[in-house]
Design an enzyme around this catalytic site. Structure first.
Site, mmCIF file in Angstrom:
data_model
loop_
_atom_site.group_PDB
_atom_site.id
_atom_site.type_symbol
_atom_site.label_atom_id
_atom_site.label_comp_id
_atom_site.label_asym_id
_atom_site.label_seq_id
_atom_site.Cartn_x
_atom_site.Cartn_y
_atom_site.Cartn_z
ATOM 1 N N GLU A 116 27.808 18.520 -19.123
ATOM 2 C CA GLU A 116 26.260 18.757 -19.358
ATOM 3 C C GLU A 116 25.902 19.995 -18.698
ATOM 4 O O GLU A 116 26.063 20.346 -16.649
ATOM 5 C CB GLU A 116 25.097 17.677 -18.549
ATOM 6 C CG GLU A 116 24.143 18.169 -19.460
ATOM 7 C CD GLU A 116 23.124 17.072 -19.302
ATOM 8 O OE1 GLU A 116 22.862 15.803 -18.255
ATOM 9 O OE2 GLU A 116 21.649 16.651 -19.851
ATOM 10 N N GLU A 131 25.512 18.548 -23.709
ATOM 11 C CA GLU A 131 25.762 17.088 -22.717
ATOM 12 C C GLU A 131 27.271 16.382 -23.696
ATOM 13 O O GLU A 131 27.063 14.752 -23.310
ATOM 14 C CB GLU A 131 24.884 16.759 -21.731
ATOM 15 C CG GLU A 131 24.069 16.410 -23.250
ATOM 16 C CD GLU A 131 22.836 15.144 -21.972
ATOM 17 O OE1 GLU A 131 22.688 14.631 -21.304
ATOM 18 O OE2 GLU A 131 21.976 16.277 -22.291
ATOM 19 N N ASP A 136 25.622 12.604 -12.806
ATOM 20 C CA ASP A 136 24.594 13.227 -13.870
ATOM 21 C C ASP A 136 22.904 13.666 -12.814
ATOM 22 O O ASP A 136 22.500 12.515 -12.568
ATOM 23 C CB ASP A 136 24.332 12.774 -14.690
ATOM 24 C CG ASP A 136 23.104 12.823 -15.872
ATOM 25 O OD1 ASP A 136 22.534 14.171 -15.455
ATOM 26 O OD2 ASP A 136 23.198 12.435 -16.766
ATOM 27 N N ASP A 175 1.249 -1.268 -0.063
ATOM 28 C CA ASP A 175 0.148 -0.171 0.077
ATOM 29 C C ASP A 175 1.000 1.715 0.248
ATOM 30 O O ASP A 175 0.081 2.501 0.148
ATOM 31 C CB ASP A 175 -0.937 0.071 1.530
ATOM 32 C CG ASP A 175 -0.427 -0.282 2.590
ATOM 33 O OD1 ASP A 175 0.729 -0.285 2.701
ATOM 34 O OD2 ASP A 175 -1.066 -0.179 3.542
ATOM 35 N N HIS A 218 23.264 5.411 -18.126
ATOM 36 C CA HIS A 218 22.426 5.908 -17.533
ATOM 37 C C HIS A 218 22.270 5.030 -16.312
ATOM 38 O O HIS A 218 21.645 4.241 -15.685
ATOM 39 C CB HIS A 218 20.707 5.436 -17.971
ATOM 40 C CG HIS A 218 20.371 7.287 -18.792
ATOM 41 N ND1 HIS A 218 18.795 6.654 -19.275
ATOM 42 C CD2 HIS A 218 20.757 7.723 -18.905
ATOM 43 C CE1 HIS A 218 19.478 8.550 -20.229
ATOM 44 N NE2 HIS A 218 19.804 9.003 -19.562
ATOM 45 N N HIS A 226 26.222 8.793 -27.963
ATOM 46 C CA HIS A 226 24.255 9.222 -27.511
ATOM 47 C C HIS A 226 24.181 10.478 -28.481
ATOM 48 O O HIS A 226 25.157 11.301 -28.410
ATOM 49 C CB HIS A 226 24.228 9.715 -26.066
ATOM 50 C CG HIS A 226 25.270 9.790 -25.041
ATOM 51 N ND1 HIS A 226 25.122 11.601 -24.922
ATOM 52 C CD2 HIS A 226 26.095 10.057 -24.586
ATOM 53 C CE1 HIS A 226 26.268 11.949 -23.689
ATOM 54 N NE2 HIS A 226 26.571 10.511 -23.171
#
Ligand code: GLY
Ligand code: MN
Ligand code: MN
Length: 453
Positions: free
Chosen positions: A421, A395, A270, A50, A253, A361
């Site tokens: 970045e 970045e 980051d 919950d 990431h 990237h």
């Protein structure tokens, strides 16, 4: 406990009722008289049992009326030539409020929010059915709230069947989010002030973290300092913080944040905070020892040169991807000079060139109410041209993960991961770096790391 400089007073501005109304009217002007616009909230989400994840409403809802409570739907329709906004909300409920917190409810929504009318969310189904009778096109983005989607779909289906009989009712459902995205892409002066504040707090949080860093500290402890500083300023993170040491800095990431910084490797953080819904997104990379090794310094300087050149390319009239091409060129030139890439510049930059091994990237993204903010990058297939008021991250990075089995990394560069970045506002006077308070020069970083002793 943080010192006095760690608290940054918030700006005196906030989004005014006028600005919300202006946003609504700008959108309504693009619609037809018989349209019905529906903006749904994100659903609450269970973490386990919950216990729920902290709630944050959908950015389009925040953008159009600033409503933060869950279980809400905003509907706009036109009657007698004027647009009316109706907000469906959780009604006041003393028992729920004793347990979970105060609610503005229907009365609060009508008195304090930029809408025309409020009703209980329990009335949504019935009122939606009546509203659908009067419209021909429903503007609704599906996919973010299954309960409301199913309510809209079943009302739409029954009403469009009835259309055969009654000669009125909805014909089509369209996604309005592209129109809202186009508006969100250009930030107003007040939005810029809010983003500047998130950027200042985030910059300060990075500084506090560098000041307290020492070999032997845990990635999670650095995370605690940076997020603690966000909280010290009444903010929360805009996205889960990435705190990677050594090889972990080469995972784009990385989120585990559970290793000890126990050598002379690089820490890549980051992390950015969110103020009044607006995000900051900052990466800094620095040696835990307080001093860059020669190979770390060489790679860092290449990334820094690429980042500065890419920032300089964030100018009115440039294509949105010009900073990316600029960064790639400077990175490739730097790696060729260091002997890491043995191809020519053109070869290194080609689709199958070597640069992709170390830089995989894009160089940036829009930023605003979402960290990866909305806005089509290639409207009609052509690169978006930058305009004053757009905010984009810059970045670039280089990642030499020795753990990878798709590349060979020489020992000299093994385990170096660097990303730098910043968040850049495009202005008629040139790029305005909102995150400029966060140091990135080698000497400045070395002077800061561990200096809190
Ligand atoms: N923080 C995620 C990104 O930089 O895109
Ligand atoms: Mn980013
Ligand atoms: Mn980032």
């Amino acid at each position: 406990m943080f010192g006095e400089e760690a608290y940054i007073a918030p700006p005196s501005v906030s989004i005014s009722e006028n600005e919300y109304r202006l946003r609504q009217q700008t959108l309504f002007k693009q619609l037809n008289e018989n349209d019905l616009l529906i903006i749904v909230c994100n659903p609450e989400s269970a973490r386990s049992g919950d216990v729920e994840y902290p709630y944050r409403n959908n950015s389009d809802m925040l953008y159009l009326c600033g409503w933060k409570d869950p279980s809400s739907v905003l509907i706009a329709s036109n009657s007698n030539g004027g647009w009316k906004t109706v907000l469906f909300v959780q009604p006041r409920n003393i028992l729920m409020e004793i347990w979970h917190g105060r609610r503005p409810g229907i009365e609060g929504a009508e008195e304090f929010w930029p809408i025309d009318e409020a009703h209980s969310i329990d009335e949504l189904q019935e009122r939606l059915a009546a509203m659908l009778d009067e419209c021909t096109r429903v503007l609704h983005r599906t996919g973010s709230n299954a309960v409301v989607d199913s309510m809209v779909n079943s009302a739409f289906e029954s009403k469009s069947r009835a259309r055969q009989l009654l000669g009125k009712g909805p014909i089509s459902i369209e996604d309005p989010s592209g129109r809202i995205a186009e508006m969100r892409l250009r930030k107003s002066p007040t939005e810029i002030e809010l983003m500047r504040h998130a950027s200042k707090v985030s910059s300060r949080a990075h500084i506090e973290t560098m000041r307290s860093a020492k070999p032997g500290v845990g990635e999670w402890q650095l995370q605690a300092i940076i997020e603690g500083c966000f909280m010290w300023n009444g903010q929360s993170w805009a996205y889960p913080s990435i705190v990677g040491y050594g090889e972990n800095a080469t995972i784009l990431h990385y989120h585990a944040n559970n290793a000890v910084c126990d050598g002379d490797g690089i820490v890549l953080i980051d992390a950015g905070s969110e103020y009044e819904g607006y995000a900051a997104d900052i990466t800094r990379s620095w040696p835990i020892s307080g001093e860059f090794t020669e190979p770390q310094k060489a790679i860092y300087q290449v990334v820094l040169d690429a980042q500065k050149a890419a920032i300089a390319a964030c100018v009115v009239g440039a294509a949105y991807n010009e900073p990316h091409f600029t960064a790639r060129r400077v990175l490739a030139e730097g790696l060729i000079k260091l002997g890491i890439i043995e191809e020519s510049l053109d070869e290194a930059l080609a689709d199958d060139g070597e640069l992709n091994k170390w830089y995989m990237h894009n160089t940036g993204h829009w930023i605003g109410l979402d960290v990866h903010d909305v806005g089509i990058y290639r409207p009609n297939g052509e690169p978006r041209v930058l305009e004053a008021g757009m905010v984009i991250t810059v970045e670039p990075g280089l990642y030499f993960g020795a753990w990878r089995d798709d590349v060979e990394v020489s020992e000299k560069w093994a385990g170096i991961g660097i990303r730098i970045e910043d968040d850049v506002l495009v202005t008629a006077e040139g790029p305005d770096v909102l995150t400029a308070d966060c140091p990135k020069e080698i000497g400045d970083l070395e002077a800061l790391i561990g200096c809190a002793d």
